[in-house]
Scaffold this active site. Structure first.
Site, PDB file in Angstrom:
ATOM      1  CE  LYS A 111      -3.707   4.687   0.385  1.00  0.00           C
ATOM      2  NZ  LYS A 111      -2.320   4.573   0.822  1.00  0.00           N
ATOM      3  CE1 TYR A 120       0.771   7.785   2.396  1.00  0.00           C
ATOM      4  CE2 TYR A 120       1.130   5.496   1.831  1.00  0.00           C
ATOM      5  CZ  TYR A 120       0.351   6.477   2.402  1.00  0.00           C
ATOM      6  OH  TYR A 120      -0.838   6.124   2.998  1.00  0.00           O
ATOM      7  CG  HIS A 138      -4.525   9.749   0.246  1.00  0.00           C
ATOM      8  ND1 HIS A 138      -3.193   9.631  -0.053  1.00  0.00           N
ATOM      9  CD2 HIS A 138      -4.651   9.316   1.522  1.00  0.00           C
ATOM     10  CE1 HIS A 138      -2.547   9.153   0.997  1.00  0.00           C
ATOM     11  NE2 HIS A 138      -3.406   8.954   1.968  1.00  0.00           N
ATOM     12  CG  ASP A 158      -1.807   1.224   1.273  1.00  0.00           C
ATOM     13  OD1 ASP A 158      -2.898   1.132   0.683  1.00  0.00           O
ATOM     14  OD2 ASP A 158      -1.432   2.257   1.856  1.00  0.00           O
TER      15      ASP A 158
HETATM   16  P1  NAD Z   1       0.746   1.454  11.887  1.00  0.00           P
HETATM   17  O1  NAD Z   1      -0.407   1.498  12.800  1.00  0.00           O
HETATM   18  O2  NAD Z   1       0.850   0.353  10.899  1.00  0.00           O
HETATM   19  O3  NAD Z   1       2.033   1.512  12.805  1.00  0.00           O
HETATM   20  C1  NAD Z   1       3.304   1.541  12.226  1.00  0.00           C
HETATM   21  C2  NAD Z   1       4.360   1.812  13.279  1.00  0.00           C
HETATM   22  O4  NAD Z   1       4.260   0.832  14.330  1.00  0.00           O
HETATM   23  C3  NAD Z   1       5.745   1.615  12.687  1.00  0.00           C
HETATM   24  O5  NAD Z   1       6.273   2.824  12.261  1.00  0.00           O
HETATM   25  C4  NAD Z   1       6.543   1.049  13.822  1.00  0.00           C
HETATM   26  O6  NAD Z   1       7.081   2.116  14.558  1.00  0.00           O
HETATM   27  C5  NAD Z   1       5.534   0.379  14.693  1.00  0.00           C
HETATM   28  N1  NAD Z   1       5.576  -1.101  14.541  1.00  0.00           N
HETATM   29  C6  NAD Z   1       5.165  -1.829  13.467  1.00  0.00           C
HETATM   30  N2  NAD Z   1       5.279  -3.149  13.738  1.00  0.00           N
HETATM   31  C7  NAD Z   1       5.785  -3.243  14.985  1.00  0.00           C
HETATM   32  C8  NAD Z   1       6.123  -4.340  15.799  1.00  0.00           C
HETATM   33  N3  NAD Z   1       5.940  -5.594  15.408  1.00  0.00           N
HETATM   34  N4  NAD Z   1       6.638  -4.069  17.030  1.00  0.00           N
HETATM   35  C9  NAD Z   1       6.816  -2.795  17.440  1.00  0.00           C
HETATM   36  N5  NAD Z   1       6.491  -1.710  16.705  1.00  0.00           N
HETATM   37  C10 NAD Z   1       5.980  -1.936  15.498  1.00  0.00           C
HETATM   38  O7  NAD Z   1       0.813   2.884  11.191  1.00  0.00           O
HETATM   39  P2  NAD Z   1       0.676   3.570   9.791  1.00  0.00           P
HETATM   40  O8  NAD Z   1       1.939   3.528   9.029  1.00  0.00           O
HETATM   41  O9  NAD Z   1       0.097   4.904  10.083  1.00  0.00           O
HETATM   42  O10 NAD Z   1      -0.477   2.758   8.998  1.00  0.00           O
HETATM   43  C11 NAD Z   1      -0.209   1.657   8.162  1.00  0.00           C
HETATM   44  C12 NAD Z   1      -0.336   2.020   6.703  1.00  0.00           C
HETATM   45  O11 NAD Z   1      -1.643   2.534   6.423  1.00  0.00           O
HETATM   46  C13 NAD Z   1       0.585   3.161   6.238  1.00  0.00           C
HETATM   47  O12 NAD Z   1       1.913   2.756   6.110  1.00  0.00           O
HETATM   48  C14 NAD Z   1      -0.077   3.537   4.940  1.00  0.00           C
HETATM   49  O13 NAD Z   1       0.238   2.614   3.920  1.00  0.00           O
HETATM   50  C15 NAD Z   1      -1.552   3.446   5.331  1.00  0.00           C
HETATM   51  N6  NAD Z   1      -2.108   4.763   5.746  1.00  0.00           N
HETATM   52  C16 NAD Z   1      -3.092   5.303   4.984  1.00  0.00           C
HETATM   53  C17 NAD Z   1      -3.657   6.520   5.331  1.00  0.00           C
HETATM   54  C18 NAD Z   1      -4.761   7.086   4.497  1.00  0.00           C
HETATM   55  O14 NAD Z   1      -5.125   8.255   4.698  1.00  0.00           O
HETATM   56  N7  NAD Z   1      -5.319   6.334   3.582  1.00  0.00           N
HETATM   57  C19 NAD Z   1      -3.208   7.213   6.469  1.00  0.00           C
HETATM   58  C20 NAD Z   1      -2.205   6.645   7.238  1.00  0.00           C
HETATM   59  C21 NAD Z   1      -1.670   5.409   6.878  1.00  0.00           C
END
Ligand code: NAD
Length: 279
Positions: free
Chosen positions: A82, A57, A115, A52
């Site tokens: 997106k 990004y 988005h 994704d």
């Molecule tokens: P997330 O909730 O997936 O958390 C990611 C963070 O959690 C990482 O940076 C890391 O620090 C920590 N982490 C991950 N695995 C871990 C583990 N096993 N142990 C300890 N820490 C860990 O956060 P995110 O990146 O905000 O969301 C996931 C994805 O969703 C994004 O990368 C993106 O692709 C998507 N996203 C989309 C939108 C949108 O508006 N459509 C907005 C935000 C994110």
């Protein structure tokens, strides 16, 4: 209808029959270049088949490079991108799509999303997505951060209904009514920030369940997403986390435990409010 959960490569059908892998890697805040290339390669090596990304990004080139270099056949990987807010509108969305495809170096995209619901623009943006879909340039189209009232504005004018709605989703923001509305309209719910951007580790209930099953809190939440029928895209650029976040197919949460996690809901966002942000 219960959605089957099998293994890391498992998929669920979207409204048009296209299969979406229910577990993917999110790459927001993964740096373009070595970092994102490595993360995507580790994910594909671990068995992930869904990545994704988004124009905003600024790492689409690295995502495309990693897929090409991974040795995994292109058609086995589901790639989402997106269109960003500033590019919304009909012509500008078509141009934005071309630019994303130039960077990704792909012929066909698997899923293209709006988005954020930019007021006054998202209906024209949607027409552009319908054109891309009709032209065969994208296999499925959808939205992100659309609340029910945005969908109620879009659905009556849409020739093709969104197949996905990607939303902030974690134990502090469950939005059961929005989930039900999407289900009713055959729109697949997809979770962003499923690990609460790292705050999952502060949740006592999740920690207790993790201890009970000998799993990590992150694995408990990924499992909760899947058992709730929500496609999920946890993000990490660390190999051990990428591997462990997808190691969720050897345990099952009970109905009570799922409900217990639902009950942590505080209607609290970690990210922007779709009614305020995308002006
Ligand atoms: P997330 O909730 O997936 O958390 C990611 C963070 O959690 C990482 O940076 C890391 O620090 C920590 N982490 C991950 N695995 C871990 C583990 N096993 N142990 C300890 N820490 C860990 O956060 P995110 O990146 O905000 O969301 C996931 C994805 O969703 C994004 O990368 C993106 O692709 C998507 N996203 C989309 C939108 C949108 O508006 N459509 C907005 C935000 C994110």
């Amino acid at each position: 209808m219960e959605k089957k959960i099998t293994d890391i490569g498992g998929t669920w059908p979207l409204a048009n029959g296209v299969q979406i892998p229910y577990l993917g890697l999110g790459v927001w805040q993964a740096d373009e270049g070595a970092e994102v290339v490595q993360a995507v390669k580790w994910a594909l090596e671990a068995g992930y088949r869904h990545i994704d990304t988004a124009a905003v990004y600024k790492n689409e080139a690295g995502v495309g490079q990693a897929i090409r270099e991974s040795g995994v056949p292109r058609e086995e990987v589901f790639v989402t991108s997106k269109v960003w807010n500033t590019e919304q509108g009909y012509d500008s969305t078509l141009r934005a799509f071309d630019e994303s495809m130039r960077l990704l170096e792909l012929d066909v995209l698997d899923l293209y999303l709006i988005h954020w619901p930019v007021p006054g623009k998202f209906r024209d943006t949607w027409r552009a997505l319908e054109k891309l879909y009709a032209d065969g340039r994208v296999r499925a189209i959808g939205v992100s951060n659309f609340l029910q009232h945005h969908l109620e504005e879009l659905l009556p004018v849409a020739k093709v209904k969104p197949m996905v709605n990607q939303l902030e989703f974690h134990p502090w923001l469950v939005q059961p009514e929005l989930q039900a509305y999407c289900r009713q309209h055959d729109i697949q719910y997809q979770a962003w920030s499923p690990l609460m951007q790292g705050k999952v580790f502060e949740q006592d209930v999740v920690n207790e369940l993790a201890a009970k099953y000998g799993k990590s809190p992150a694995q408990v939440l990924v499992r909760w997403d899947l058992q709730r029928g929500v496609v999920t895209i946890p993000k990490s650029v660390k190999q051990n986390h990428i591997i462990s976040n997808a190691d969720v197919f050897d345990f099952e949460l009970s109905a009570d435990e799922l409900a217990y996690i639902d009950s942590l809901d505080r209607h609290q966002r970690l990210g922007p409010d779709p009614d305020v942000f995308p002006k």
